[in-house]
Design a protein around this motif. Structure first.
Motif: not given
Length: 227
Positions: A26, A30-31, A34, A43-44, A47, A61, A64, A67-68, A71
């Motif tokens: 995951l 994310c990486s 992004q 996303l990263l 986190y 994780i 989502w 996370l967005f 971020g």
């Protein structure tokens, strides 16, 4: 203190992924997202935001959409902090005169040297401003994660108090230098791995998001030294 900050960051990173292959996958997702969206779907960063909050053990994780949003809060704070550096760069015309400055360096006539000197001065001043802003911005981002308030990320007085009560400014800068040294070692390891066909590249890609966990916890430890 040094052992606590560095050792805890390593332990936190190890515990966050030990036996949890799905979390590693995951993190890679994310990486990758992004990266290919040029930070538009951060996303990263989201986190990292959760790590900055100080949660232990390392967060999952999930959620989502959250996370967005988290971020993008990181993106907004970073952009706002960098506005003074952007203004200085624009005042010196760094972006506009870059081609002329490079040409001036090769021709060597007096007028061209003046253009290059202005460009060089602008670059140096912008670099110094970015370094100073980064010292506050980094702690501001941790404060953002802990308070979930963009306004608090710019509470310069509180950030200064947090640093002063903890490591002190000399200690804080010292740890930044230490982090740069560790980063150079990490980059060297990546280069060695990338010499190995396929397997080395895969391992390097896996290590990159894991490195983000270490750095985020390292910085959080610096902030929490003032608690």
């Amino acid at each position: 203190m040094a052992k606590d900050i560095i050792g805890d960051a390593f332990a936190y990173t190890k515990d966050s992924i030990a036996g949890d292959f799905m979390k590693v996958i995951l993190l890679l997702v994310c990486s990758f997202i992004q990266g290919i969206t040029l930070n538009l779907v951060p996303l990263l960063n989201g986190y990292v935001y959760r790590i900055y909050s100080g949660v232990r053990p390392a967060p999952e994780i999930d959620r989502w959409g959250e996370l967005f949003v988290q971020g993008w809060k990181m993106n907004i704070v970073t952009l706002l902090y960098m506005i003074p550096a952007i203004i200085i760069a624009m005042v010196f015309g760094i972006f506009a005169i870059f081609p002329a400055a490079m040409g001036a360096f090769s021709t060597g006539d007096a007028g061209s040297i003046l253009v290059f000197s202005e460009f060089f001065l602008g670059i140096m001043l912008t670099g110094v401003v970015i370094l100073l802003l980064t010292l506050f911005m980094t702690m501001g981002l941790v404060r953002l994660g802990k308070t979930d308030s963009i306004g608090e990320a710019f509470n310069i007085s509180a950030i200064n108090d947090q640093i002063s009560k903890g490591l002190g400014w000399l200690g804080y800068i010292g740890y930044w230098i230490l982090l740069w040294i560790i980063s150079l070692i990490f980059i060297a390891i990546l280069f060695v791995l990338m010499v190995i066909p396929l397997f080395g590249w895969i391992l390097a890609l896996i290590l990159l998001p894991i490195w983000n966990i270490f750095v985020a916890r390292f910085i959080t430890n610096i902030y929490e030294a003032g608690d």
